[in-house]
Design a protein around this motif. Structure first.
Motif, mmCIF file in Angstrom:
data_model
loop_
_atom_site.group_PDB
_atom_site.id
_atom_site.type_symbol
_atom_site.label_atom_id
_atom_site.label_comp_id
_atom_site.label_asym_id
_atom_site.label_seq_id
_atom_site.Cartn_x
_atom_site.Cartn_y
_atom_site.Cartn_z
ATOM 1 N N ARG A 282 0.849 -1.192 0.000
ATOM 2 C CA ARG A 282 0.000 0.000 0.000
ATOM 3 C C ARG A 282 0.881 1.237 0.000
ATOM 4 O O ARG A 282 1.851 1.323 0.739
ATOM 5 C CB ARG A 282 -0.904 0.007 1.238
ATOM 6 N N GLU A 283 0.530 2.193 -0.854
ATOM 7 C CA GLU A 283 1.271 3.455 -0.928
ATOM 8 C C GLU A 283 0.307 4.580 -1.254
ATOM 9 O O GLU A 283 -0.881 4.352 -1.525
ATOM 10 C CB GLU A 283 2.392 3.374 -1.988
ATOM 11 N N ARG A 284 0.838 5.788 -1.257
ATOM 12 C CA ARG A 284 0.049 6.978 -1.587
ATOM 13 C C ARG A 284 0.689 7.665 -2.783
ATOM 14 O O ARG A 284 1.893 7.907 -2.795
ATOM 15 C CB ARG A 284 -0.033 7.926 -0.393
ATOM 16 N N THR B 28 4.664 7.589 -5.973
ATOM 17 C CA THR B 28 4.445 7.154 -4.598
ATOM 18 C C THR B 28 5.438 7.870 -3.686
ATOM 19 O O THR B 28 6.357 8.539 -4.146
ATOM 20 C CB THR B 28 4.662 5.639 -4.473
ATOM 21 N N ASP C 142 -4.639 6.805 -1.936
ATOM 22 C CA ASP C 142 -4.145 5.515 -1.459
ATOM 23 C C ASP C 142 -4.328 4.471 -2.561
ATOM 24 O O ASP C 142 -5.424 4.353 -3.122
ATOM 25 C CB ASP C 142 -4.911 5.083 -0.200
#
Length: 429
Positions: free
Chosen positions: A388-390, A406, A426
């Motif tokens: 999971r990243e933004r 990211t 997200d």
């Protein structure tokens, strides 16, 4: 009156050019693309290699061919180190060295108003060491603008290291900075424009505080509190200056991203010492490992490390190059390698060192490192798949797609959605 800007070189130059641009706009000039035949061209130059010098000269000449009646104003490192050479190029009206940055806008405006203006030419009668001291009297605040998602914020200028191969201290002077309170004001102005990400930039960024007695960690903590800015990156920091204390704080849950740009230059201790670097490979590897230990773990993204490497420094044997290659491949395993073939720069110690490496060998070694970089980058991206990243989505559209990065600097692409521009989302990589 129309003005166009061309910037070559580092992100620090881009931050300074944007600051000049805002000054000219405030005084009524219209900014146009350089191809649109401006009345004034401001060229902010680089001089890190001989290729950089050549590129700057070609750009200046191209501007003159496009608009022979235009006034060309030149600033930056090439203008500082080769002032007479720059001034002799047809079309150039003003040349501003490193210590004259605060004068670029007012003196150019005076010239355009018809006043007689002459920039400082006493430079040519001084040694590089004398000029180094004089440059250091000038420090301007600067940040880049024009992008909707990211801004480069200047926090430091100059360098005291005098590595054997480098002209940057002569082009930019001693390490110095404006106070934290002023940098915070700059960050608040960036935030007011809706920009979400700030990249801290400088010549020797981690050396912040020599002028004001403040610390780099104090600066990071103050910027972390600026409302509206959601992400920070540190553009480049020396391995000996990114201390465990700084790493511990960043890893504690801050706006600073798992993305570090750290110069190695060579992975051989003998050569590191010869050219005057302030660390050895053991310290370098220790810092990388400490960051990974503090910031990586189950469910967390991998840390992106971008590593600078110079190929073909004087005296670099095939065995020394292999040390660098093995150090990168087996111990550091960065996500990206920024590779530079060594370029002889007059006035530096390395210029007259024996055992200069043939260009053909440099080319071959660069190619080997480029192949290693491609492989390591692909492995890094693959190792992050499923985490999971933004992503901060950018505004550009190409082929119906948009992209963003990211926190650990992996480029993500998806179908263009104008409502997402400038927002952080997200995602699963």
């Amino acid at each position: 009156m129309k003005i166009a800007f061309l910037t070559l070189g580092c992100k620090l130059n881009y931050a300074e050019t944007s600051t000049y641009e805002r000054g000219f706009v405030e005084n009524g000039l219209e900014v146009v693309r350089w191809e649109d035949k401006a009345d004034v061209y401001l060229v902010n130059t680089c001089s890190v290699t001989q290729h950089s010098d050549n590129k700057c000269r070609n750009i200046i000449r191209k501007c003159h061919r496009l608009a022979p009646e235009a006034s060309i104003v030149v600033t930056g490192c090439y203008a500082e180190l080769k002032r007479d050479e720059v001034a002799a190029i047809e079309g150039v009206k003003l040349v501003f060295g490193a210590k004259e940055k605060a004068k670029v806008v007012p003196m150019t405006l005076r010239m355009l108003a018809g006043d007689a203006v002459e920039t400082d030419t006493t430079y040519k009668e001084r040694s590089m060491a004398q000029e180094y001291k004089d440059i250091s009297s000038d420090t301007i605040a600067a940040f880049s603008s024009g992008e909707r998602t990211r801004s480069f914020l200047k926090v430091q200028d100059g360098c005291n290291n005098f590595c054997a191969y480098c002209t940057v201290p002569y082009a930019r002077g001693e390490s110095r900075n404006i106070p934290i309170c002023e940098i915070v004001r700059q960050a608040e102005q960036i935030a007011s424009e809706g920009i979400k990400e700030v990249v801290l930039t400088g010549v020797n960024t981690g050396d912040f505080g020599r002028t004001t007695g403040e610390s780099f960690l104090d600066l990071l903590k103050a910027l972390n509190e600026v409302e509206g800015i959601e992400r920070y990156r540190i553009s480049s920091i020396e391995p000996n200056l990114i201390t465990p204390e700084i790493i511990d704080w960043i890893a504690s849950g801050t706006k600073f991203q798992p993305h570090f740009h750290i110069p190695l230059q060579v992975g051989n201790d003998e050569l590191l010492k010869k050219v005057g670097r302030k660390y050895d490979t053991a310290l370098f590897a220790d810092r990388i490992e400490y960051i990974r230990q503090k910031m990586e773990g189950p469910g967390k993204p991998k840390v992106f490390f971008g590593i600078d490497v110079i190929v073909g420094l004087p005296g670099e044997t095939e065995e020394m190059f292999q040390d660098t290659y093995d150090f990168l491949e087996k111990r550091i395993r960065p996500a990206f390698i920024h590779i530079f073939p060594y370029s002889k720069r007059p006035g530096t110690r390395a210029f007259s060192m024996p055992d200069q490496v043939q260009d053909s060998k440099k080319t071959e070694r660069v190619a080997r490192l480029e192949q290693l970089c491609d492989r390591l980058n692909a492995e890094f991206v693959e190792s992050n798949r499923g985490t999971r990243e933004r992503v901060l989505w950018e505004s550009s559209e190409k082929g119906g797609k948009m992209s963003g990065y990211t926190g650990n600097y992996i480029r993500i692409v998806k179908d263009f959605d104008p409502s997402k521009v400038g927002t952080i989302e997200d995602i699963t990589i």
